[in-house]
Design a protein around this motif. Structure first.
Motif, PDB file in Angstrom:
ATOM      1  N   GLN A  63     -70.790  35.033  91.767  1.00  0.00           N
ATOM      2  CA  GLN A  63     -71.008  33.579  91.755  1.00  0.00           C
ATOM      3  C   GLN A  63     -72.194  33.227  90.851  1.00  0.00           C
ATOM      4  N   ASP A  64     -73.248  34.012  90.930  1.00  0.00           N
ATOM      5  CA  ASP A  64     -74.419  33.740  90.084  1.00  0.00           C
ATOM      6  C   ASP A  64     -74.104  33.983  88.610  1.00  0.00           C
ATOM      7  N   ILE A  65     -73.340  35.030  88.324  1.00  0.00           N
ATOM      8  CA  ILE A  65     -72.965  35.308  86.938  1.00  0.00           C
ATOM      9  C   ILE A  65     -72.123  34.162  86.385  1.00  0.00           C
ATOM     10  N   ALA A  66     -71.170  33.673  87.200  1.00  0.00           N
ATOM     11  CA  ALA A  66     -70.330  32.559  86.753  1.00  0.00           C
ATOM     12  C   ALA A  66     -71.174  31.308  86.511  1.00  0.00           C
ATOM     13  N   LEU A  67     -72.163  31.062  87.379  1.00  0.00           N
ATOM     14  CA  LEU A  67     -73.035  29.904  87.210  1.00  0.00           C
ATOM     15  C   LEU A  67     -73.798  29.990  85.882  1.00  0.00           C
ATOM     16  N   ALA A  68     -74.343  31.173  85.603  1.00  0.00           N
ATOM     17  CA  ALA A  68     -75.087  31.337  84.349  1.00  0.00           C
ATOM     18  C   ALA A  68     -74.179  31.155  83.144  1.00  0.00           C
ATOM     19  N   LEU A  69     -72.964  31.703  83.191  1.00  0.00           N
ATOM     20  CA  LEU A  69     -72.035  31.554  82.070  1.00  0.00           C
ATOM     21  C   LEU A  69     -71.663  30.090  81.864  1.00  0.00           C
ATOM     22  N   ASP A  70     -71.458  29.366  82.956  1.00  0.00           N
ATOM     23  CA  ASP A  70     -71.161  27.925  82.852  1.00  0.00           C
ATOM     24  C   ASP A  70     -72.291  27.195  82.124  1.00  0.00           C
ATOM     25  N   ARG A  71     -73.516  27.482  82.523  1.00  0.00           N
ATOM     26  CA  ARG A  71     -74.658  26.781  81.931  1.00  0.00           C
ATOM     27  C   ARG A  71     -74.892  27.201  80.485  1.00  0.00           C
TER      28      ARG A  71
ATOM     29  N   LEU B 262     -64.308  46.360  80.626  1.00  0.00           N
ATOM     30  CA  LEU B 262     -64.172  45.608  81.871  1.00  0.00           C
ATOM     31  C   LEU B 262     -64.879  44.260  81.833  1.00  0.00           C
ATOM     32  N   GLY B 263     -65.486  43.931  80.682  1.00  0.00           N
ATOM     33  CA  GLY B 263     -66.173  42.643  80.566  1.00  0.00           C
ATOM     34  C   GLY B 263     -67.243  42.477  81.622  1.00  0.00           C
ATOM     35  N   VAL B 264     -67.468  41.227  82.047  1.00  0.00           N
ATOM     36  CA  VAL B 264     -68.455  40.965  83.090  1.00  0.00           C
ATOM     37  C   VAL B 264     -67.834  40.993  84.478  1.00  0.00           C
ATOM     38  N   GLY B 265     -66.538  41.274  84.543  1.00  0.00           N
ATOM     39  CA  GLY B 265     -65.904  41.440  85.838  1.00  0.00           C
ATOM     40  C   GLY B 265     -65.288  40.175  86.410  1.00  0.00           C
ATOM     41  N   PRO B 266     -65.140  40.119  87.741  1.00  0.00           N
ATOM     42  CA  PRO B 266     -64.442  39.007  88.399  1.00  0.00           C
ATOM     43  C   PRO B 266     -65.083  37.643  88.199  1.00  0.00           C
ATOM     44  N   ALA B 267     -66.321  37.582  87.700  1.00  0.00           N
ATOM     45  CA  ALA B 267     -66.990  36.288  87.530  1.00  0.00           C
ATOM     46  C   ALA B 267     -66.210  35.368  86.615  1.00  0.00           C
ATOM     47  N   VAL B 268     -65.436  35.939  85.669  1.00  0.00           N
ATOM     48  CA  VAL B 268     -64.674  35.110  84.725  1.00  0.00           C
ATOM     49  C   VAL B 268     -63.706  34.208  85.481  1.00  0.00           C
ATOM     50  N   GLY B 269     -63.103  34.719  86.556  1.00  0.00           N
ATOM     51  CA  GLY B 269     -62.153  33.924  87.322  1.00  0.00           C
ATOM     52  C   GLY B 269     -62.816  32.821  88.118  1.00  0.00           C
TER      53      GLY B 269
END
Length: 543
Positions: free
Chosen positions: A463-471, A519-526
């Motif tokens: 969740q934190d990785i996805a938040l950072a990618l969004d920003r 494997l990229g950054v993992g499940p955060a992409v979804g």
């Protein structure tokens, strides 16, 4: 006695005691190496030093090309003097005498002037030198002492602590530049461990600028990286593991080349809207029917976002000291890319603080004490991370202020010209920033452990990785590219994985997931909000 009082002394005998003493050749050789290490300049020719014996005198004097030593001091050395070795372990005074004499010869060869008081029996007084740059003189003496530096430092305990600490730092930096490879290798192994004080950073940066040898500059740059990496906290105070080495110089060279290729193709596509892009003379067919796509990125769309000058703004985030950012700058420059590369890291700035009682340490950008120099001044500039209730840390944090230092690789100073600027700034990837970047890269920070044979633990949740990618995506122009991932090693160090995800911001503001290595950054992409549904190209990653 000061140098100005030298005219009151009796005339010196014009004999060369270095030529006549049994220890003379060894002392001259050690002095030559000490001078080379202090100057960090291999190509610099030193001044020939004439050695004289003072008829009557109470001090050792040196000036450019000349050293005058009292006869009693020379006699005290006898035939036992072996520079840098404890020939007489029960006589630390002998080590001090030999080291002071060697240091004086080195400083005279470099054009320095000064004097050191000598006791009636011929031994140097265990006090500060009477004249000259005191810290520089003490650094020369400690460097010359080598294996007997503990004995020499013990004899100088009466000197003010700040001066001794300054001298110890200078001697350590000079050891890194020592012409004897073994001395330099030992010093580099100590960087970030026994030699850990963040006060070393400005000294190392200054030495890098002075050095004229590529080999010496590389050693100084690596020590600069190791000292900062050890002292500065990793995300959420976790220990630094192999994943942090994604920011080491050279580890991202494949990604550097790919970003330079995207940039060059985008610049080429800018004046040729709708035309096919040629790579090695052949048109490149885009994914999903687009023309001008390369490794999943629509370079035509990226080119359309460039201004009339064709300059790009490229952000490199979580860069530690920016060594990998320098690699990226060089790759872009080789492809003729112009614009600006901006490196950012949350821990890139700190403040060095010293209290009146000699207590010293470093504060982070929020004013918290992250390091305290060890109270007992040893032969290496040691320091430690303070405990929560350490009084010295509390006093340093309360004092605040101090000298600001940026943990930026000294190699950044070499990156000039060619229309491509390079700068660094403090920045946290979780802080949203206005649009404007054509490319953003973050490697080694937004990491989730996915491989069982890699020894690096996850830094953040999905969740934190996805938040950072969004920003981070919010900081892109339409058509801009975001690269996120990591470079990791297996436990045994025999294999390396590059795991990356690539996104491109579309005109409707969504991020299109356009490519994945490994494997990229993992499940955060979804978990990303507003990600275009189009599937990404994938491959097995670089190994």
């Amino acid at each position: 006695m000061t140098a100005e009082a030298a005219t009151d002394r009796a005339p010196a005998t014009r004999d060369d005691w270095l030529a006549s003493a049994p220890w003379g050749p060894a002392l001259r050789s050690e002095a030559h190496d000490t001078a080379a290490a202090l100057s960090r300049r291999r190509a610099r020719s030193t001044t020939h030093v004439v050695c004289r014996t003072g008829a009557v005198g109470d001090a050792l004097h040196w000036s450019p090309g000349s050293v005058e030593a009292p006869a009693a001091l020379l006699a005290s050395l006898g035939d036992r003097c072996v520079p840098g070795l404890a020939a007489a372990p029960d006589d630390p005074q002998l080590s001090l005498t030999a080291s002071v004499l060697t240091g004086a010869l080195a400083l005279a060869a470099l054009g320095g002037s000064g004097c050191w008081e000598v006791r009636p029996g011929g031994a140097p007084a265990p006090l500060l030198p009477a004249d000259g740059d005191r810290a520089e003189v003490l650094a020369a003496v400690l460097l010359a002492a080598d294996e007997t530096a503990d004995d020499v430092l013990g004899a100088l305990r009466g000197c003010p602590r700040p001066v001794l600490r300054n001298a110890v730092r200078r001697a350590y930096v000079a050891a890194l530049a020592h012409p004897q490879p073994a001395r330099s290798r030992v010093a580099l192994r100590q960087a970030g461990t026994a030699a850990a004080s963040l006060w070393l950073l400005p000294d190392l940066a200054d030495a890098y600028r002075d050095a004229d040898s590529a080999e010496v500059r590389q050693v100084l740059s690596e020590a600069h990286h190791l000292v900062g990496k050890k002292a500065l906290p990793a995300p959420e105070q976790r220990a630094v593991t192999r994943i942090r080495r994604s920011t080491h110089q050279g580890r991202l060279h494949r990604v550097d080349g790919l970003m330079a290729q995207w940039a060059a193709l985008a610049v080429a596509a800018r004046p040729m809207e709708g035309a096919a892009i040629a790579v090695n003379g052949r048109p490149v067919e885009g994914d999903a029917g687009r023309t001008g796509a390369y490794a999943g990125v629509d370079t035509g769309l990226l080119g359309a976002a460039l201004g009339p000058t064709g300059q790009l703004i490229i952000r490199d985030e979580a860069v530690s000291d920016g060594a990998a950012t320098v690699d990226l700058w060089q790759a872009l420059r080789r492809r003729g890319v112009t614009g600006e590369v901006v490196g950012g890291d949350r821990w890139s700035s700190m403040w060095l603080v010293e209290l009146p009682d000699g207590t010293a340490g470093a504060l982070d950008h929020e004013g918290r004490c992250i390091q305290v120099d060890d109270a007992a001044c040893g032969v290496l500039p040691s320091a430690h991370r303070p405990t929560d209730d350490e009084p010295a840390a509390a006093r340093l944090a309360k004092a605040g202020g101090g000298r600001r230092v940026d943990w930026v690789t000294p190699q950044a100073g070499d990156c000039e010209g060619a229309g491509l600027r390079l700068r660094f700034r403090p920045h946290d990837v979780f802080d949203a920033e206005r649009r404007g970047a054509h490319m953003i890269r973050v490697c080694g920070l937004l990491y989730r452990r996915q491989r069982p044979d890699v020894d690096a633990e996850s830094y953040f949740s999905d969740q934190d990785i996805a938040l950072a990618l969004d920003r981070l995506g919010m900081g892109l122009v339409d058509g801009g590219v975001l690269i996120a991932g990591s470079v990791t090693d297996t436990d045994d160090g025999r294999r390396r994985y590059t795991d990356m995800d690539v996104f491109q911001r579309m005109s409707d503001g969504r991020l299109r997931h356009c490519h994945r290595w490994g494997l990229g950054v993992g499940p955060a992409v979804g978990l990303l909000s507003g990600v275009a549904a189009a599937g990404a190209e994938t491959d097995g990653g670089w190994v």
